[in-house]
Structures are given as structure tokens and as C-alpha cells.
Design an enzyme around this catalytic site. Sequence first.
Site, mmCIF file in Angstrom:
data_model
loop_
_atom_site.group_PDB
_atom_site.id
_atom_site.type_symbol
_atom_site.label_atom_id
_atom_site.label_comp_id
_atom_site.label_asym_id
_atom_site.label_seq_id
_atom_site.Cartn_x
_atom_site.Cartn_y
_atom_site.Cartn_z
ATOM 1 N N GLN A 185 27.614 -15.006 48.544
ATOM 2 C CA GLN A 185 28.456 -16.177 48.813
ATOM 3 C C GLN A 185 27.714 -17.464 48.455
ATOM 4 O O GLN A 185 28.275 -18.377 47.851
ATOM 5 C CB GLN A 185 28.872 -16.195 50.283
ATOM 6 N N ARG A 227 35.656 -5.265 60.715
ATOM 7 C CA ARG A 227 34.879 -4.054 60.386
ATOM 8 C C ARG A 227 34.448 -3.297 61.646
ATOM 9 O O ARG A 227 34.275 -2.079 61.618
ATOM 10 C CB ARG A 227 33.675 -4.409 59.505
ATOM 11 N N LYS A 234 27.488 -12.446 60.621
ATOM 12 C CA LYS A 234 28.756 -12.101 59.956
ATOM 13 C C LYS A 234 29.911 -12.506 60.889
ATOM 14 O O LYS A 234 29.722 -13.325 61.776
ATOM 15 C CB LYS A 234 28.761 -10.604 59.627
ATOM 16 N N SER A 279 22.319 -13.780 49.344
ATOM 17 C CA SER A 279 23.737 -13.874 49.699
ATOM 18 C C SER A 279 24.571 -14.151 48.456
ATOM 19 O O SER A 279 24.339 -15.137 47.750
ATOM 20 C CB SER A 279 23.920 -15.004 50.713
ATOM 21 N N ARG A 305 37.514 -14.228 43.832
ATOM 22 C CA ARG A 305 36.968 -14.877 42.632
ATOM 23 C C ARG A 305 38.030 -15.021 41.549
ATOM 24 O O ARG A 305 38.084 -16.042 40.843
ATOM 25 C CB ARG A 305 35.758 -14.085 42.121
ATOM 26 N N ASP A 353 28.107 -4.885 54.161
ATOM 27 C CA ASP A 353 29.351 -4.775 54.937
ATOM 28 C C ASP A 353 29.596 -3.358 55.462
ATOM 29 O O ASP A 353 30.473 -3.152 56.300
ATOM 30 C CB ASP A 353 30.541 -5.207 54.072
ATOM 31 N N LYS A 371 38.286 -7.353 48.014
ATOM 32 C CA LYS A 371 38.427 -8.727 48.533
ATOM 33 C C LYS A 371 37.564 -9.701 47.725
ATOM 34 O O LYS A 371 38.007 -10.791 47.371
ATOM 35 C CB LYS A 371 37.985 -8.706 50.009
ATOM 36 N N SER A 372 36.332 -9.307 47.442
ATOM 37 C CA SER A 372 35.426 -10.218 46.726
ATOM 38 C C SER A 372 35.956 -10.529 45.328
ATOM 39 O O SER A 372 35.939 -11.681 44.881
ATOM 40 C CB SER A 372 34.033 -9.591 46.602
#
Length: 434
Positions: A176, A394, A348, A174, A26, A321, A21-22
Site C-alpha cells: 500500500q 478475515r 490491520k 507494504s 488498482r 492476509d 481486491k488488490s
Amino acid sequence: MIKKVAEAKKLQGIISPPGDKSISHRAALLNSISVGTAHVSNFCVGDDRSSMLGCLQSLGASITKHSNCPVSGSSECFEIKGEGHQGLSEPGDVLFAGNSGTTMRLISGLLASMDFYSVITGDDSLRNRPMRRITQPLAEMGAVIEGRNNGSLAPLSFRGGNLNGIEYDMPVASAQLKSSLLIAGIQAGGETVIHQPAESRDHTERMLMSMGGNLKSEGLTLKVEKSDLKAVNVNVPCDISGSAFWMVAGCCHPNASLRLENVGMNPTRTGVLEVLSSMNANIIIENERMEGGEPVADVTVESSDLVATEIAGDIIPRVVDELPVLSLAACFAKGTTVIADAEELRVKESDRISATVQSIYKLGGEIEETSDGMKITGSGLLNGASVESFGDHRIAMTNAIAGMIARGETIIEGAESASVSYPDFWDTIENIRS
Ligand code: S3P
């Protein structure tokens, strides 16, 4: 949606988890502000993908799905045609980031740098997650940002453009936040210098460098300058965070052998493998190779006699995560596992400390909540129960894995949350169990 998961006799099979996902987020965002055409294959699936792509398309990005990728040959890919920042334009409506913190924080870095007005919001969970960490430094760079609660909660509005680089000490490790500032920094005058308190996932740095971005990394300090980016094709590796559920299932179930193929092995993400290895897990890593600037490998996990461990300090951002599902592993490990320094879990998609503790407690686990983590004493036994998902993908998936190992049947309420990152999760459960 309610799902019932009964104890499995055996777990066996080959699994190809969804694209990371990350990295997918990007690849979509950075290619949208690059010059040229890129093809991104094995893109992540689920609601978070729709959130990121929807925001970019509302900003005028040209993103088209193809059923046969002309570059990688895979069955699906996204073609992204970029014309640099000039290719984007003022959105006609409020941008919606859904449940995706990565979408809101990374897109905010972009909105801060754009010479137009924009507003971004999200679902109930996202509108209550902390945004001051990005709005404050982006405002210091020159963006005019408003938000609820004095700029700390979405909806957030931006009047961006004309940014200047700043030197910034990040208060939290972080990725993000770091990525939001890097994305703003490539459009800012002068140098943006970012000091990180600890290492976190570095996909933005890797991708910016592969696109020709002016970025230097010196230990925990990053320096970025205005850059023109060139489009790059990306074949996204499978998500190690989505893989972690099966890793824990394989280690904890007494009759299991699961193989995970093409898993991303970026060292800023492999904390879960380090923790499981320290717990004495039977894990074999094979075929280590590089794909598009990211390391990948195949991972086989088998039933293991786990021992307790301590998870704290600098490893936390590299395993953040995976902590809910690792808490489940701790229920099957001899001794007491301590998770500390993980207060970020409270902000989260849900308060993941409280959600994990409540779930494992209901399943009969010995677990104690602390302010920054939890303590779990392994009994080697859980009993099926009725558990909630707290609207968090999750937590829903951790509970489902628990259901395959616990005695009897586990009833998972809010099971639909898994579709945020892993829509095929429930089918995979049926495919690997007997
Ligand atoms: C992410 C970074 C992490 C992680 C999230 C995805 C990213 O958040 O929890 O699921 O893609 O940058 P933080 O960096 O804010 O801890």
C-alpha cells in the site's frame, strides 16, 4: 449479526471466489487517471469495493456498471472513461474510505499529486491505522498534508500538486505504501526512487507498465517518472486471499475435496500455497495460464496430514492476509508452528495477532501470543465455542472455517464483517458442506 456454524460431515464442491481486491482497486484507480475507455470485469465485491469506487466517483471519475460486458462477455463489468489527471476535480465533500486501508493509502498518493484541496477519512478501525508511513514521504515530495496526531491518523487533508520525485527507503514492506508513492511518482517532476526492504504484491507495477508508465524495476528498487497512462481492459483473477479460507478448510477437514477456479497466482501473493505445501498439504495446481498480465490457475485441495512449519522473514509480506487462517491450519498440523516477523498484523483491520490468538484459544487450540506472531501446537482437535470477529472480515471468516472443522457448534458474533470482502461467503459455506 450472529452466525452459527456446525461441524460439517463432508466438504465438496467447486468454488469461484470473488475477484481480487488488490487488482480491482488498482484497475479502477489507474484507469480513472488514464486516457481512454477501459472495461474491468470480475471486479471484487463487498464494502471495500464501494469505498474505492465511491472515492473515485467523488473525484469526478466516470465509472459505470454494465450488466453485460461488451469486451469480456462476462455478466457484469465496470466501464471507466479516463481523461488523465485533468479528468478529476476537487471533491465537494470529505472522501470516505470505509474500512479499506488500500483505498485510503492509494487514493492519498493520488490526492497528494492533485492541485486541489481534499480530505479523506474512514471508519473507526481505519481512523486508528498508521498513516504516517504515507504522509511523511508524500509530504517530502511536496504535498501539504495534515491529520490527527500530527499527521499520523485520518482524517487526512491534502493540498497537493507540484510534486518532486524523492529517493525513499521504505521502513516497512507494504504494497500500500509502495503503491501510494508510485501513484504520486507518476505525476511528480524528476525521478521517484523507492527501495523496498522485501518484496510485496506487485500489481501496481504490473498495471502501470501495461498502461505505458515510465517504471523500472531493479531488484527491490523501483524508479518511476512522470507518465501519461493509457487505459487497459482488465479481467480480474479470483482473489487468492479469499481462496485461502477454502484451501485451509480443504486441508484440515478429514473428508474434503474443494476445487477453486481461476485463482490469481501472482508470485508475490502465493505465499499461502508455499506455506501449505511445506505443511504437506494435498494441493493440485492445474491449467496455469496468463490473464491480463497476471498468472492464474485452478487449485484443488483435499484432506491432508499436515505437519508444522515456520513462517517468518521475507515470506511474511507475501502471505500477510492469510496468516489468521494459516494459524487455524496449524491447529491441525503435527508439531509446533511458529509465525514470527509479522508485527504488521497488529495494524490491520484489527490487531490480528491478538484476535487470532483469542479466537483459537476459545476454540480449545494450543496457541501462544508473541510480540511479532504466535506459536501454535497442533492437537488435531478444536471444540465449537462462541467467538468474536473484532470487526475484521478475515477473522470472521477464519472463525467460520474453524466452525466447520471443530466438534459441535461455533457461534460467530459480528459475522457481517465478512461482507467487507466476501458477501457470498456464508452462502458458499452452505453450498459446499453436508
Ligand atoms: C494490500 C496490501 C497489504 C494487504 C491489504 C491489501 C494492497 O497491505 O494487507 O489487504 O492491496 O496493496 P500492506 O501492503 O500495507 O501490508
